[in-house]
Design an enzyme around this catalytic site. Structure first.
Site, PDB file in Angstrom:
ATOM      1  N   ARG A 128      -5.665   1.370 -14.235  1.00  0.00           N
ATOM      2  CA  ARG A 128      -5.013   0.760 -14.901  1.00  0.00           C
ATOM      3  C   ARG A 128      -5.006   0.339 -16.395  1.00  0.00           C
ATOM      4  O   ARG A 128      -3.911   0.161 -16.961  1.00  0.00           O
ATOM      5  CB  ARG A 128      -4.872  -0.529 -14.077  1.00  0.00           C
ATOM      6  CG  ARG A 128      -4.405  -0.675 -12.907  1.00  0.00           C
ATOM      7  CD  ARG A 128      -4.651  -1.800 -12.101  1.00  0.00           C
ATOM      8  NE  ARG A 128      -3.708  -1.916 -10.839  1.00  0.00           N
ATOM      9  CZ  ARG A 128      -3.952  -2.647 -10.069  1.00  0.00           C
ATOM     10  NH1 ARG A 128      -4.935  -3.723  -9.793  1.00  0.00           N
ATOM     11  NH2 ARG A 128      -3.118  -2.681  -8.797  1.00  0.00           N
ATOM     12  N   LYS A 182       3.631  -1.653   9.062  1.00  0.00           N
ATOM     13  CA  LYS A 182       4.678  -2.507   9.345  1.00  0.00           C
ATOM     14  C   LYS A 182       6.136  -2.138   9.227  1.00  0.00           C
ATOM     15  O   LYS A 182       6.371  -1.872   7.938  1.00  0.00           O
ATOM     16  CB  LYS A 182       4.267  -3.929   9.057  1.00  0.00           C
ATOM     17  CG  LYS A 182       3.288  -4.470   9.538  1.00  0.00           C
ATOM     18  CD  LYS A 182       3.163  -5.982   9.200  1.00  0.00           C
ATOM     19  CE  LYS A 182       1.843  -6.579   9.816  1.00  0.00           C
ATOM     20  NZ  LYS A 182       1.734  -7.862   9.006  1.00  0.00           N
ATOM     21  N   GLY A 200       0.667   1.566  -4.212  1.00  0.00           N
ATOM     22  CA  GLY A 200      -0.442   1.184  -3.022  1.00  0.00           C
ATOM     23  C   GLY A 200      -0.849   2.443  -2.162  1.00  0.00           C
ATOM     24  O   GLY A 200      -1.551   3.343  -2.842  1.00  0.00           O
ATOM     25  N   GLY A 238       3.658  -4.032  -4.487  1.00  0.00           N
ATOM     26  CA  GLY A 238       4.637  -5.196  -4.320  1.00  0.00           C
ATOM     27  C   GLY A 238       5.785  -5.300  -5.149  1.00  0.00           C
ATOM     28  O   GLY A 238       7.013  -5.120  -4.925  1.00  0.00           O
TER      29      GLY A 238
END
Ligand code: AMP
Length: 400
Positions: free
Chosen positions: A37, A199, A357, A380
Site C-alpha cells: 500500500r 457468499k 481482497g 469493499g
C-alpha cells in the site's frame, strides 16, 4: 472520468493534503509485513514532492476506536516511506493541533510529512465538521489517493474537501476508476466475469449489475455450492447459504432470459478433512449423478470444471476476477484458483482486471500478479464500484 486529477494541479510551493491508505499489516514487534500500500501511493507522493509541493500525508491504520494507541502508530510507515523515496520524510506525532501545525510550518518545499493516525480521534469516522476543519487547516489543496477507504465518508476522505480547493484524485484512484469503470463501459468482448469466494449474498449486487454487460459468468468457490443446492443436488456438509437458494434460482433464470452464459463448475473437489494435503476426491459431473456424501465438503472446483473454465477464459476479451475458486489457503485445495489465475495470465489479448481482497492475494501467491493489467487495492471499494455505486470519497472531488 471527469474528476480533476493530480496531473491538473499546480502544486509548487503549496501545502497539499493527501489522503493515502497506509493501513499496512504489522507483526507483533510492529514491523511492516507487506508494504504494497505504501508503494502503491509512491507515484502520487513523488509527483507532488518533485513538483515542489509540501506534501502532507494522512492515513488510518487498524481500528484504534477513536483514541491514541501506540500499537496503531503510523511511525513504522513513515520509516518505510523514507526508505522508499529520496525526498525527506518527516513524521508528526499528532494529526491535528499544535504538534501537527508546528510540523507543517517547519516543512520545506519538496518535503513529505506523514501525520499520525487520523483514527486516533473519534471525529474521523464520524466525519465530524470540527475535526474536518482542523485537518483541512493544515493544507491548501487536497488529493485523495486512498482507494481502499474511498467508499467511506470520513473526515479525511469527505469532510476536509469542504474547506480545501481544488480537490483532486491521485494516480492510484485514477487507475482504479480507469479499469473498474471506464474500461467496463464498452468492454472488449467477450466480457467474462469470474466470481468465487464464500457468499452469494456478498456479490449479488455485482452479479445483478454486470448481468447487463457481461457475456459470460464463471462461478466457483462456496458460492457455487449454493447454486448446486438450489438445483436440488446433494452437497454434503459444504459451506453454502441455504437461505439464498431462491436468489440463486432467480439469478440462473435471469441469465437464461438475457442469453448470458452462466458456467457453474461441472464437478467439485471434496474432502473429509479440512487441512493441508488432506486426501480429496472429485464428484462425477453434477449433471450425471454427481453428489457430495454427507460427511464430506466441497472445497474446490473439479478437473472438468478447470478445463471448461480455462477454455472460456482463454476466449475472453475482458476479464474481471473476484473471488477464489476454492479454499486456496490450504495446500491441495488450491488447484482451481491456481488454474483460473494461470488461464487469465495466459490470455495475452484480454484486459485483465482483478477485484480486491482474496483474488489479489491468490494472484500474487501463485505468481500471476505481474501478468494482470490491474489489481485493485480496495476490496469493499472495488465491489461497490462494480455494483455501479458512486463512492463518497470520489464523489466529493472537483469535476474537471
Ligand atoms: P470472499 O471473501 O467472499 O471472497 O471469500 C473468500 C474465502 O472463501 C476464502 O477464504 C476461501 O477459503 C473461501 N472459500 C472458497 N471456496 C470455498 C469452499 N468451497 N468452501 C469453503 N470456503 C471456501
Amino acid at each position: 472520468m471527469s474528476k480533476l486529477s493530480i496531473r491538473d494541479l499546480q502544486p509548487a510551493g503549496k501545502r497539499v493534503l493527501v489522503r493515502v491508505d497506509f493501513n499496512v499489516p504489522l507483526d507483533d514487534s510492529l514491523q511492516i509485513t507487506d508494504d504494497t500500500r505504501i508503494r502503491a501511493a509512491l507515484p502520487s507522493i513523488e509527483h507532488l514532492a518533485k513538483a515542489g509541493a509540501k506534501v502532507i500525508l494522512m492515513s488510518h491504520l487498524g481500528r484504534p476506536k477513536g483514541a491514541p494507541n501506540p500499537k496503531y502508530s503510523l511511525k513504522p510507515a513513515a520509516d518505510r516511506l523514507a526508505e522508499l523515496t529520496d525526498a525527506p520524510v518527516r513524521f508528526a506525532e499528532d494529526c491535528v493541533g499544535e504538534k501537527a501545525e508546528a510540523a507543517v510550518a517547519a516543512l520545506k518545499d519538496g518535503e513529505i510529512l506523514l501525520l499520525e493516525n487520523v483514527r486516533f480521534y473519534p471525529g474521523e469516522e464520524k466525519n465530524d465538521p470540527e475535526f474536518s476543519k482542523q485537518l483541512a487547516a493544515l493544507g491548501d489543496l487536497y488529493v485523495n489517493d486512498a482507494f481502499g477507504t474511498a467508499h467511506r465518508a470520513h473526515a479525511s476522505t469527505a469532510g476536509v474537501t469542504e474547506h480545501l480547493s481544488p480537490c483532486a484524485m491521485g494516480f492510484l484512484v485514477e487507475k482504479e476508476l480507469e479499469y473498474l469503470v471506464d474500461k467496463l463501459e464498452e468492454p472488449a468482448r467477450p466480457f467474462v466475469v469470474i466470481m468465487g469466494g464464500a457468499k452469494v449474498s456478498d456479490k449479488i449486487e455485482v452479479l445483478n449489475r454486470l448481468m447487463g454487460k457481461a457475456d459470460a459468468f464463471i462461478i466457483g468457490g462456496a458460492m457455487a455450492n449454493t447454486f448446486r443446492l438450489a438445483q436440488g443436488h446433494q452437497i454434503g456438509k459444504s459451506l453454502a447459504e441455504p437461505d439464498k437458494t431462491d436468489l440463486a434460482l432467480q439469478i440462473l433464470d435471469k441469465a437464461e432470459k438475457n442469453g448470458i452464459e452462466f458456467l457453474l463448475p461441472a464437478d467439485t473437489r471434496h474432502t473429509a478433512e479440512f487441512r493441508d494435503d488432506a486426501p480429496t476426491e472429485v464428484t462425477a459431473p453434477w449433471g450425471e449423478g454427481g453428489a457430495i456424501p454427507d460427511d464430506r465438503e466441497g472445497i474446490d472446483i473439479g478437473d472438468q470444471a478447470i478445463a471448461e473454465f480455462s477454455k472460456k477464459i482463454g476466449e475472453a476479451g475482458t476479464i474481471v476476477w473476484n473471488g477464489p475458486m476454492g479454499v486456496f489457503e490450504k495446500r491441495g485445495f488450491d488447484l482451481g484458483t491456481k488454474a483460473v489465475g494461470k488461464a487469465i495470465a495466459e490470455n495475452a489479448k484480454a484486459v485483465k482486471i482483478v477485484g480486491g481482497g482474496d483474488s489479489v492475494t491468490a494472484a500474487n501467491q501463485f505468481g500471476f500478479g505481474e501478468a494482470m493489467d490491474h489489481m485493485s487495492t480496495g476490496g469493499g471499494a472495488s465491489l461497490e464500484l462494480l455494483e455501479g455505486k458512486e463512492l463518497p470519497g470520489i464523489a466529493v472531488l472537483d469535476e474537471k
